[in-house]
Design an enzyme around this catalytic site. Sequence first.
Site, PDB file in Angstrom:
ATOM      1  N   ALA A 167       0.863  -1.172   0.000  1.00 17.00           N
ATOM      2  CA  ALA A 167       0.000   0.000   0.000  1.00 17.00           C
ATOM      3  C   ALA A 167       0.903   1.226   0.000  1.00 17.00           C
ATOM      4  CB  ALA A 167      -0.870  -0.008   1.248  1.00 17.00           C
ATOM      5  N   GLY A 186       0.489  -5.172   0.850  1.00 17.75           N
ATOM      6  CA  GLY A 186      -0.719  -5.195   0.025  1.00 17.75           C
ATOM      7  C   GLY A 186      -0.452  -5.730  -1.368  1.00 17.75           C
ATOM      8  N   GLU A 222      -0.684  -9.360  -0.947  1.00 24.71           N
ATOM      9  CA  GLU A 222      -2.098  -9.696  -0.711  1.00 24.71           C
ATOM     10  C   GLU A 222      -2.892  -9.651  -2.020  1.00 24.71           C
ATOM     11  OE1 GLU A 222      -3.420  -8.256   3.591  1.00 24.71           O
ATOM     12  OE2 GLU A 222      -2.250  -6.723   2.533  1.00 24.71           O
TER      13      GLU A 222
END
Length: 701
Positions: free
Chosen positions: A62, A101, A104
């Site tokens: 992120a 992220g 992910e």
Amino acid sequence: MSMLVKYERIDELGVITISNPPVNALSHGVRSGILEAVTQAQADDSKAIVILCEGRTFVAGADISEFGKPIQEPSLPQVNAAIEASVKPVIAAIHGTALGGGFELTLSCHYRCAVPSAFVGLPEVTLGLLPGAGGTQRVPRLIGVKAALDMMTSGEKVPADRARDLGLIDRVLEGDLPEAALDYARDCVAGGLGVRRIRDMQIPVDSGDEQTLDAYRKQLSKRKRGQEAPQRIVDCVETALNKPFDEGLAFERAQFVECTQSGQSAALRHLFFAERQALKVRNLNPDASAREISRVGIIGAGTMGGGIAMAFANAGIPVTLLELNQDGLDRGLALIAKNYGRTVTRGKLSASEASSRQALITGSTNYEDLGAVDLVIEAVFESMDVKKQVFRRLDEVCRTGAILATNTSYLDVNEIAAATSRPEDVVGLHFFSPANIMRLLEVVQAEHTADDVIVTAMALGKRIRKVPVLAGVCYGFIGNRMLRQYAKEAQLCMIEGAAPDQIDGALTDFGMAMGPLAVGDLAGLDIGYKARQALTDEQKGDPRTYCIADALVEMGRLGQKTGAGYYRYNPETRARSFDPEVLEVIRCEAERHGVVQRTLNNEEILDRHILALVNEGFRILEEGIAQRPGDIDLVYVHGYGFPSYRGGPMFYASQRGLDVVCQRLEALADQSGERYWEPAPLLKQLVDQGQSLDDWMNNQR
Ligand code: T1G
């Protein structure tokens, strides 16, 4: 389609390419672009979708700079849900690092492939966060509870081949991206591989249960003492074990949002950016470029010299280790061999890797052998005369353009440089013991040090996986200069009535890795004692700040090495225990110096130590010895055991409020009558002007 995300068709494949330099962070624009592309691909006749990135790495997570601000939709969980729900297989193609992220995102894909040099990881815990986009629910389903907890609570990167063996990715590619990944996707289509959603998988039975979770909680409360995020990760995995997937996702998200608002995460994010900022040295000639460093010489094969040699060998840089005589050299090389042996025994390094690193270290007793090296680091006894002698010799034997560095902890680098005919090539490289472990490296810029020498030193520091921080020349540079008043406060708190374990307890409760007195015992009380013997009473200063230490040394209590110092040590286990005999020494010294003892509370003890660091930190900033507050924070977190989740002394002061800190210092000045407690001028100025340290930094630009 946004500029950050491109969607194109290549034969039967839909290809989504992300391009958001420098590390393809999942900013709002990238998230929206991916969602748009996935939606578009659902509607066309592509058979499978490939997600890959341009630039040097896959998505590195992120966008950390977006944290602390309101999250704009689509959120990453929304994007991941869309990918996982795709009616056609989605394949992630990884190069560089797929982190946080970014990893992910790949876990919401149905298949993952990677080039051999790639790494995957969930380093959120290093930012005081947890994987907040499905990682805590999907990873246990893929690799089991224990492996998932190890990965998420360590934050370590996993190389591609290990990731395949664990089951995190499906294929390590042979060729390069994008072709090799498109071929893999075509194989998936040809093989009739359909969608495969991790959310539908069960956590491998026997991979862990409540007992496993409790064991991790206990272990983490020691290994990550004081940190909240690791414990929350265990709670999320527990939810994955006991609740349906969507309930687990909701629980994870709630925990994640709380983490993003926590002081600990703000502190760790501050350090993340501080580490990158520290590399940027101001006021250097922009054309200055790094000199090539392919071979290093080290003078002195003692504890420091040996550790420094290992730091370079661990980064693949050959070292010539010089010692005065063969015995000394043999002892130094034996210590290095022992340290590598210990690392292998602990399973942290393979025996073959250890021997190839050791092979990079060559011993010598002949200065001439340093004639061709690119950099020499002197790590000899901390005496100005000895160091000057060494530098005069190096000036004779080293090639033109070689960098001459000193590992001095305190001494004047300008004076050492003046002992050579090439002060522009002299710099301080102050490592911390054990130098092969401790990440901090103070790069000391002397008056005549050339800009390209500084550029070289900072880049080299990163190359050997250290945290390089620039420091100006003064007694003790940044770290040791701030430590002086901190160490004196420990002595003063003792003579005023606080027992050693109360003082150390107050600091370790705060999160310090070790209390000041236990550190004294570890280093050896005789070191300070010998240094004081060379000083006049006036230079030694207030006797209350060393009389107890002197008394213990004169009783033969030198610390751990003699089994007794401020504490007593069990000869077998080295366990530390309180020793009433020391209280008696303290009481006598208090009487001898007319100190009326009293009860000190932990809050006072803590403030007198931490605010001593903070106040000196402000003086260091106003003198320009450190470039920015974040640099000072890195020094204390990576060199002196300051708790990273508090961000460092200067960040701590900002969080506490500069006005509150200022008032507390003034109160300590009134209470003690000591002028050194008066707030530093810069601190007072910022408080008077209602400015923060960030404001001050912005004005410096
Ligand atoms: N966000 C914003 N900026 C980033 C960034 C990120 N994730 N990663 C790097 N940068 C900037 C960095 O500040 C620097 O900027 C430049 O990129 C180059 O970085 C929901 C919550 C990828 C291994 O923790 O570990 O995902 O100084 O100098 O040495 O669960 O960057 O040039 O202006 O470090 O080659 C998790 C963080 C986020 C990985 C590359 N991800 N990054 O190292 O370059 S949390 C991470 C790194 C998350 C989700 C959660 C490294 C790197 P500038 P660099 P490098």
